[in-house]
Write an enzyme that holds these catalytic residues in place. Sequence first.
Site, short mmCIF file in Angstrom:
data_model
loop_
_atom_site.label_atom_id
_atom_site.label_comp_id
_atom_site.label_asym_id
_atom_site.label_seq_id
_atom_site.Cartn_x
_atom_site.Cartn_y
_atom_site.Cartn_z
N HIS A 160 -11.87 -2.33 9.71
CA HIS A 160 -10.87 -3.08 10.47
C HIS A 160 -11.44 -3.56 11.81
O HIS A 160 -10.95 -4.53 12.39
CB HIS A 160 -9.63 -2.21 10.74
CG HIS A 160 -8.82 -1.93 9.53
ND1 HIS A 160 -9.08 -0.87 8.69
CD2 HIS A 160 -7.73 -2.56 9.00
CE1 HIS A 160 -8.20 -0.86 7.70
NE2 HIS A 160 -7.37 -1.87 7.86
N ASP A 199 -10.06 -6.94 0.20
CA ASP A 199 -9.36 -6.30 1.30
C ASP A 199 -8.94 -7.40 2.27
O ASP A 199 -9.29 -8.58 2.09
CB ASP A 199 -10.27 -5.28 1.98
CG ASP A 199 -9.50 -4.14 2.65
OD1 ASP A 199 -8.27 -4.30 2.86
OD2 ASP A 199 -10.10 -3.11 2.97
N ASP A 201 0.86 -1.19 0.00
CA ASP A 201 0.00 0.00 0.00
C ASP A 201 0.90 1.23 0.00
O ASP A 201 1.31 1.71 1.05
CB ASP A 201 -0.88 0.05 1.25
CG ASP A 201 -1.81 -1.14 1.38
OD1 ASP A 201 -2.93 -1.06 0.86
OD2 ASP A 201 -1.44 -2.12 2.04
N LYS A 232 -9.39 1.13 -4.93
CA LYS A 232 -10.10 0.62 -3.76
C LYS A 232 -10.95 1.73 -3.15
O LYS A 232 -10.71 2.91 -3.41
CB LYS A 232 -9.10 0.06 -2.74
CG LYS A 232 -8.04 1.03 -2.25
CD LYS A 232 -6.96 0.30 -1.46
CE LYS A 232 -5.95 1.26 -0.89
NZ LYS A 232 -4.80 0.59 -0.24
#
Length: 526
Positions: free
Chosen positions: A193, A267, A82, A180
């Site tokens: 998350h 993800d 990333d 994304k």
Amino acid sequence: MLTADGREMDLATKVGQLFVVGFDGTEPTDDLRTLITDRQCGNVVYFGRNIESPDQVATLTDRLRRLILEEGAGVPPFVMADQEGGVVSRLGWGTTLPSQMCLGASADPELARAAGEAVAAELATLGINVNLAPVLDVNNNPRNPVIGVRSFGEDPDLVGDLGAELAMGMQANGVVACGKHFPGHGDTSTDSHHELPVVEHDRDRLAAVEFAPFRRAIEAGIDAIMTTHVSFPAIADSPSTPATVSPAVQRRLLRDELGFDGLIVTDGMEMRAIADTIGTPAGCVRALEAGCDLLLVCHTPETQAAAIDAVIDAVESGRLDEARIDAAVERILRFKRRRLGASRPPSAARWAETADRSREVGRAIAARGITLVRDRDDTLPLTTERPLHLIGSSSGRSSPAEDDEFEPTLLADSLAAAGFDVTCHEVADRSDLPSVEAGTQVIATVDGAMADESRAAVVRTLDDRRQRFAAVVVRNPYDLSAVPDVSTAVSMYDYTRATRTALGEVLLGETTATGRLPVTVPELAD
């Protein structure tokens, strides 16, 4: 389907091609070796925990590539990271580009293309061939804890145009761009998350706002798109279904309606929106059923092994059609041939040749993006002939996706390099504020003020003292909603070296801040 050395792929080898795994440390671990040799895992992802120096990363990538080719599946791996810029940048060697929102504040498609070219050139020299960027989420929720400055802004057209240019710049330099988080994580007030967010908008609104940047990137030819673990009741199979495991979202919307024929990447499947609802192994099976191609399982060796085994078991039991596996593997191999065929061995020396260009592009983005939100009392420019007091506090990450935490000393050091006589004061609340002489130049860093009233109170108190005072919004411009009447405010959008340098130039009047806020800040006074 054949491996690079002409061997026919068995089921285990094909399933291994679907997985992208993370690992701890700066060298291949025993657990990673086992995943590669015993379960034929074919791809890896890097995080900050894997990164030390350009030479170390080049060596690591070369070792992993050799291991996979010689003792694993025999197919060159995708090596992912990333490297979005700003607060989500795994390679932090002074060449990190400013955040996407800083680019959004510049509204410059040519800069976005240059940013894509520059970051891809760096990554390619180190053997990293997939950048999990750009972020195509439209951030229109001030309370969004996970996207924020990772987005270009709140305008779908701006996000789509800059995102497409950034992606095309990367792919022009041989690196897979992965947009994304489809179909959009920008209007959530919770972080996937930690839990499963829900976006309640109807289909028409989603098409006009959330889908629009992805549609633009698909039209431009983006290679890959990452899913999001967010529920969209208006389009998913059920109100509680994460988009990642929804055939209605991945197959019918992304593939059939939007016409995307590239790689669909999940993800992280250990994020709690999946792990605490479906479970990671079962979630991986359902993601493949939904139409995904590549499964990210980034952290735990036991979970990685269990997920691979769950997919093999699902095929052998008849639940998952092997033709679905074959279709995903064929697509993966197609893009590996397209992007990896002409790649050169990783080299820190070649990376050094790309670094100056990245720094140049970073300076240009910062110079165009940094924003003077207000200077009601003509406080700027400041002068190096009088002392400057910098007041702030350290901030934690707003999301596990982010990397470093901000320290006021970072900004103090950069301002000192610009010529200021800086005294840095780290304060927790108003009771810690130092006494300074009347007329003294004072800067307060604003970071996390929306979530912490004590930080906002510090800024309001300093502004009321009638000193030569400026508030510097370090990261999220929405923090201004906690101090909407502040007299002078500058927005940086991140704390990279490039933006810290640009701030000094703006404060001194050496350059004019031309950026414009790419988001609407609630309650911000005119």
